[in-house]
Write a protein that holds these residues in place. Sequence first.
Motif, PDB file in Angstrom:
ATOM      1  N   TYR A 100       0.859  -1.183   0.000  1.00  0.00           N
ATOM      2  CA  TYR A 100       0.000   0.000   0.000  1.00  0.00           C
ATOM      3  C   TYR A 100       0.896   1.234   0.000  1.00  0.00           C
ATOM      4  CZ  TYR A 100      -3.851  -3.134   1.181  1.00  0.00           C
ATOM      5  OH  TYR A 100      -4.795  -4.123   1.155  1.00  0.00           O
ATOM      6  N   LEU A 147      -2.844   5.572   5.520  1.00  0.00           N
ATOM      7  CA  LEU A 147      -2.776   4.207   6.010  1.00  0.00           C
ATOM      8  C   LEU A 147      -3.468   4.123   7.367  1.00  0.00           C
ATOM      9  CD1 LEU A 147       0.917   3.260   5.140  1.00  0.00           C
ATOM     10  CD2 LEU A 147      -1.159   2.650   3.887  1.00  0.00           C
ATOM     11  N   LEU A 181      -4.708  -3.945   7.442  1.00  0.00           N
ATOM     12  CA  LEU A 181      -4.370  -4.113   6.028  1.00  0.00           C
ATOM     13  C   LEU A 181      -4.406  -5.590   5.636  1.00  0.00           C
ATOM     14  CD1 LEU A 181      -1.414  -1.574   5.644  1.00  0.00           C
ATOM     15  CD2 LEU A 181      -3.788  -1.294   4.897  1.00  0.00           C
ATOM     16  N   ARG A 200      -7.831  -7.029   4.810  1.00  0.00           N
ATOM     17  CA  ARG A 200      -8.435  -6.657   3.532  1.00  0.00           C
ATOM     18  C   ARG A 200      -8.281  -7.758   2.489  1.00  0.00           C
ATOM     19  NH1 ARG A 200      -6.664  -0.309   2.512  1.00  0.00           N
ATOM     20  NH2 ARG A 200      -7.301   0.498   4.560  1.00  0.00           N
TER      21      ARG A 200
END
Length: 203
Positions: free
Chosen positions: A111, A149, A162, A165
């Motif tokens: 990311y 973030l 994260l 996800r």
Amino acid sequence: MPIGVTGELCIGGDGLASGYFDRLDLTEKAFVPVSFNGGPPKRLYKTGDIGRRLADGSLQLHGRRDQQIKLRGFRIELGEIEAVVSKTPGVRQCAVVAAENKKGDQSLVCYVIPDASGTELVSAELSAHAKASLPGYMVPSFWVTEKELPQTPNGKLDRKSLQQRGVPQREAQVIRIKAANRYGREVAGDLAGRDAPLGDERR
């Protein structure tokens, strides 16, 4: 460390603790003597946090140094990947996680947050930059651009959020087939999920 260079955050000074209680092994590993400019060594505590100092004097944290995972038989330090990606032009911050798909297979997902320059972050360019400094098994398979973030209540990167996800869905690409004749147009029409434009029916 010079401005902009990523490294491990260390803490020192008069208020530094003497070590971990009843854990000599951890104390020797985390509390180390460091000499500056040839002077007498000073005791520093290695926090395990990875970050860099920005031009305005602030510190930017990228995550933990001890975020080690095992993927396809390789031991991977996520902090090493983040350190390389963070040096890519146009990247302000990044985070790498090992996410699972519906089958339970893991892949590296990175990311990234663009910097204030407004540079468009292209997956192919990010991947090429990573490949120049990292072995293939450490290059993320997926790249996701974010505005910010997620953070934990104490202000650190929420890596678990994260991971939850999962693996991003790749966009399906439309494959166009150029038919050379009437029969080919019928096949192409069927593949496209619609009727192909045909002339008079064969008698």
